[in-house]
Write a protein that holds these residues in place. Structure first.
Motif, PDB file in Angstrom:
ATOM      1  N   LYS A  10       0.830  -1.214   0.000  1.00  0.00           N
ATOM      2  CA  LYS A  10       0.000   0.000   0.000  1.00  0.00           C
ATOM      3  C   LYS A  10       0.857   1.254   0.000  1.00  0.00           C
ATOM      4  O   LYS A  10       0.543   2.241  -0.671  1.00  0.00           O
ATOM      5  CB  LYS A  10      -0.930   0.013   1.231  1.00  0.00           C
ATOM      6  CG  LYS A  10      -2.182  -0.815   1.061  1.00  0.00           C
ATOM      7  CD  LYS A  10      -2.996  -0.862   2.341  1.00  0.00           C
ATOM      8  CE  LYS A  10      -3.654   0.457   2.651  1.00  0.00           C
ATOM      9  NZ  LYS A  10      -4.591   0.356   3.791  1.00  0.00           N
ATOM     10  N   GLY A  34       0.901   4.110  -2.964  1.00  0.00           N
ATOM     11  CA  GLY A  34       0.668   5.530  -2.675  1.00  0.00           C
ATOM     12  C   GLY A  34       1.791   6.412  -3.197  1.00  0.00           C
ATOM     13  O   GLY A  34       1.558   7.505  -3.745  1.00  0.00           O
ATOM     14  N   VAL A  62      -0.949  11.217  -0.487  1.00  0.00           N
ATOM     15  CA  VAL A  62      -1.859  10.202  -1.034  1.00  0.00           C
ATOM     16  C   VAL A  62      -2.252   9.237   0.079  1.00  0.00           C
ATOM     17  O   VAL A  62      -1.396   8.702   0.784  1.00  0.00           O
ATOM     18  CB  VAL A  62      -1.219   9.429  -2.203  1.00  0.00           C
ATOM     19  CG1 VAL A  62      -2.152   8.312  -2.677  1.00  0.00           C
ATOM     20  CG2 VAL A  62      -0.901  10.378  -3.366  1.00  0.00           C
ATOM     21  N   ASP A  63      -3.549   9.050   0.235  1.00  0.00           N
ATOM     22  CA  ASP A  63      -4.086   8.131   1.234  1.00  0.00           C
ATOM     23  C   ASP A  63      -4.753   6.964   0.503  1.00  0.00           C
ATOM     24  O   ASP A  63      -5.693   7.170  -0.276  1.00  0.00           O
ATOM     25  CB  ASP A  63      -5.115   8.885   2.096  1.00  0.00           C
ATOM     26  CG  ASP A  63      -5.607   8.055   3.277  1.00  0.00           C
ATOM     27  OD1 ASP A  63      -4.969   7.036   3.585  1.00  0.00           O
ATOM     28  OD2 ASP A  63      -6.622   8.441   3.884  1.00  0.00           O
ATOM     29  N   ILE A  64      -4.234   5.747   0.702  1.00  0.00           N
ATOM     30  CA  ILE A  64      -4.839   4.558   0.077  1.00  0.00           C
ATOM     31  C   ILE A  64      -5.997   4.104   0.960  1.00  0.00           C
ATOM     32  O   ILE A  64      -5.800   3.603   2.068  1.00  0.00           O
ATOM     33  CB  ILE A  64      -3.814   3.417  -0.092  1.00  0.00           C
ATOM     34  CG1 ILE A  64      -2.610   3.888  -0.911  1.00  0.00           C
ATOM     35  CG2 ILE A  64      -4.470   2.201  -0.750  1.00  0.00           C
ATOM     36  CD1 ILE A  64      -2.929   4.317  -2.337  1.00  0.00           C
ATOM     37  N   MET A 100      -7.478  -1.442  -0.768  1.00  0.00           N
ATOM     38  CA  MET A 100      -6.670  -2.182  -1.741  1.00  0.00           C
ATOM     39  C   MET A 100      -7.009  -3.657  -1.581  1.00  0.00           C
ATOM     40  O   MET A 100      -6.595  -4.304  -0.629  1.00  0.00           O
ATOM     41  CB  MET A 100      -5.185  -1.908  -1.494  1.00  0.00           C
ATOM     42  CG  MET A 100      -4.259  -2.539  -2.501  1.00  0.00           C
ATOM     43  SD  MET A 100      -2.567  -1.897  -2.296  1.00  0.00           S
ATOM     44  CE  MET A 100      -1.659  -3.174  -3.173  1.00  0.00           C
ATOM     45  N   ILE A 127      -8.211  -0.726  -6.270  1.00  0.00           N
ATOM     46  CA  ILE A 127      -7.540   0.238  -5.389  1.00  0.00           C
ATOM     47  C   ILE A 127      -8.296   1.562  -5.405  1.00  0.00           C
ATOM     48  O   ILE A 127      -8.601   2.097  -6.471  1.00  0.00           O
ATOM     49  CB  ILE A 127      -6.079   0.465  -5.835  1.00  0.00           C
ATOM     50  CG1 ILE A 127      -5.297  -0.859  -5.797  1.00  0.00           C
ATOM     51  CG2 ILE A 127      -5.391   1.500  -4.945  1.00  0.00           C
ATOM     52  CD1 ILE A 127      -3.903  -0.782  -6.405  1.00  0.00           C
ATOM     53  N   GLU A 128      -8.601   2.053  -4.217  1.00  0.00           N
ATOM     54  CA  GLU A 128      -9.221   3.366  -4.078  1.00  0.00           C
ATOM     55  C   GLU A 128      -8.273   4.272  -3.310  1.00  0.00           C
ATOM     56  O   GLU A 128      -7.748   3.888  -2.257  1.00  0.00           O
ATOM     57  CB  GLU A 128     -10.560   3.253  -3.336  1.00  0.00           C
ATOM     58  CG  GLU A 128     -11.592   2.413  -4.084  1.00  0.00           C
ATOM     59  CD  GLU A 128     -12.887   2.271  -3.300  1.00  0.00           C
ATOM     60  OE1 GLU A 128     -12.984   2.856  -2.194  1.00  0.00           O
ATOM     61  OE2 GLU A 128     -13.794   1.576  -3.778  1.00  0.00           O
ATOM     62  N   ALA A 129      -8.039   5.458  -3.850  1.00  0.00           N
ATOM     63  CA  ALA A 129      -7.073   6.371  -3.231  1.00  0.00           C
ATOM     64  C   ALA A 129      -7.583   7.803  -3.259  1.00  0.00           C
ATOM     65  O   ALA A 129      -8.392   8.174  -4.113  1.00  0.00           O
ATOM     66  CB  ALA A 129      -5.735   6.296  -3.964  1.00  0.00           C
ATOM     67  N   THR A 130      -7.106   8.586  -2.302  1.00  0.00           N
ATOM     68  CA  THR A 130      -7.433  10.009  -2.255  1.00  0.00           C
ATOM     69  C   THR A 130      -6.149  10.826  -2.295  1.00  0.00           C
ATOM     70  O   THR A 130      -5.212  10.543  -1.551  1.00  0.00           O
ATOM     71  CB  THR A 130      -8.204  10.364  -0.963  1.00  0.00           C
ATOM     72  OG1 THR A 130      -9.428   9.632  -0.933  1.00  0.00           O
ATOM     73  CG2 THR A 130      -8.540  11.854  -0.919  1.00  0.00           C
ATOM     74  N   SER A 136      -3.950   9.250 -12.873  1.00  0.00           N
ATOM     75  CA  SER A 136      -4.435   7.899 -12.579  1.00  0.00           C
ATOM     76  C   SER A 136      -3.949   6.887 -13.610  1.00  0.00           C
ATOM     77  O   SER A 136      -3.552   5.771 -13.262  1.00  0.00           O
ATOM     78  CB  SER A 136      -5.964   7.882 -12.527  1.00  0.00           C
ATOM     79  OG  SER A 136      -6.440   8.779 -11.548  1.00  0.00           O
ATOM     80  N   VAL A 190      -9.288   7.262  -8.155  1.00  0.00           N
ATOM     81  CA  VAL A 190      -8.637   8.308  -7.359  1.00  0.00           C
ATOM     82  C   VAL A 190      -9.558   9.518  -7.215  1.00  0.00           C
ATOM     83  O   VAL A 190     -10.127   9.999  -8.194  1.00  0.00           O
ATOM     84  CB  VAL A 190      -7.302   8.753  -8.010  1.00  0.00           C
ATOM     85  CG1 VAL A 190      -6.602   9.782  -7.128  1.00  0.00           C
ATOM     86  CG2 VAL A 190      -6.382   7.563  -8.248  1.00  0.00           C
TER      87      VAL A 190
END
Length: 293
Positions: free
Chosen positions: A186, A190, A211-213, A216, A226-229, A253, A272
């Motif tokens: 992770k 990120g 970046v915050d995962i 996953m 995978i989702e990330a902010t 992305s 993202v």
């Protein structure tokens, strides 16, 4: 018993520490960008061969901090020279040692550890400048070895590895043969997303992002979801990161997904988002959540 030990790579921001580490490993494990101070954590990376194991600590560049995140980065860099077997002091051909380099060398004089002077980017500079740099630096510090290299072009990198092995003590294998980093997947994912943002965004945005995962997961078909902010500090920055009709975020992305798929050796579905978290670099809570404490 084999030759094994710990090596830290230290130097000012943007001298090519992460590029060198990636060149040695043949893997993209450490974030690389033309912008300084891109490395925020010390990434422990392991190179294992039949007769040796080298454990590298890639550090943030030592610089004058402007916020709590900066303080954390400098502490990580300075603490990384403790309890290692070898220090690589990385510079570029600047001829004269500046204040930043002299400060680092003064700190290194306090440690009873061999130090290599590694002069990077020799392919981008005339030989005379490189030679003058080697001469001037060798007059202010007693280096164990002095090696000019080009991390990007792989020039003298193999020779550097051979020299490092020579200075390692006999010891055990600290990590399994197939392990190349002590960081969780992770974390690396990120860092890959953050690297793409650093490369693509305008100057005022990059150091204000993290970046915050969020999630996953790997499904039964081997596909990673995978989702990330991407966190930023200002509403205006959020607009720049997203871009017109979402074009910039899509670009970040897409490029990130390509590298993540290589790293995970698997197909990846990446989603993202962008969120504003004002002054997150001075928030103890957020820094801890993001792994900087």
């Amino acid at each position: 018993m084999i030759k094994s030990g710990f090596i830290t790579i230290i130097g000012r921001p943007n001298v090519g520490k992460s590029t060198l580490l990636n060149s040695i490993m043949g893997e993209k494990l450490s974030i690389v960008s033309c912008k300084p101070q891109t490395t925020r954590n010390s990434i422990q990376t392991i190179l294992t061969k039949d007769d040796f194991q080298l454990i590298f600590v890639d550090t943030p560049g030592i610089h004058k901090p402007k916020h709590k995140l900066g303080n954390y980065m400098v502490k990580v860099a300075e603490s990384s020279v403790k309890d290692v077997d070898l220090i690589l002091f990385l510079i570029t051909p600047d001829v004269e040692a500046g204040k930043g380099d002299r400060y680092i060398l003064e700190q290194l004089k306090k440690e009873n550890i061999p130090v290599f002077l590694v002069v990077n980017k020799i392919d981008e500079n005339p030989q005379e400048k490189v030679a003058e740099t080697l001469k001037n630096y060798s007059e202010i510090f007693d280096f164990a070895e002095i090696i000019p290299i080009s991390a990007l072009k792989q020039k003298n990198v193999k020779e550097l590895v051979e020299l490092m092995v020579k200075y390692m003590p006999e010891g055990p294998k600290y990590y399994p043969d197939d392990m190349i980093t002590d960081k969780q997947e992770k974390f690396v994912v990120g860092e890959i997303i953050r690297e793409k943002a650093l490369r693509l965004l305008s100057k005022e945005v990059p150091h204000g992002i993290a970046v915050d995962i969020l999630s996953m997961k790997k499904n039964s078909n081997g596909l990673y979801n995978i989702e990330a902010t991407i966190l930023c500090e200002k509403e205006s920055h959020k607009g720049i990161i997203i871009g017109k009709k979402g074009a910039m975020l899509k670009k970040i992305s897409t490029y990130a997904r390509e590298d993540i798929e290589k790293f995970l050796d698997s197909k990846v579905y990446l989603e993202v988002w962008v969120k504003v978290k004002k002054e997150w670099r001075d928030s103890d809570r957020l820094l801890k959540e993001l792994g900087y404490k």
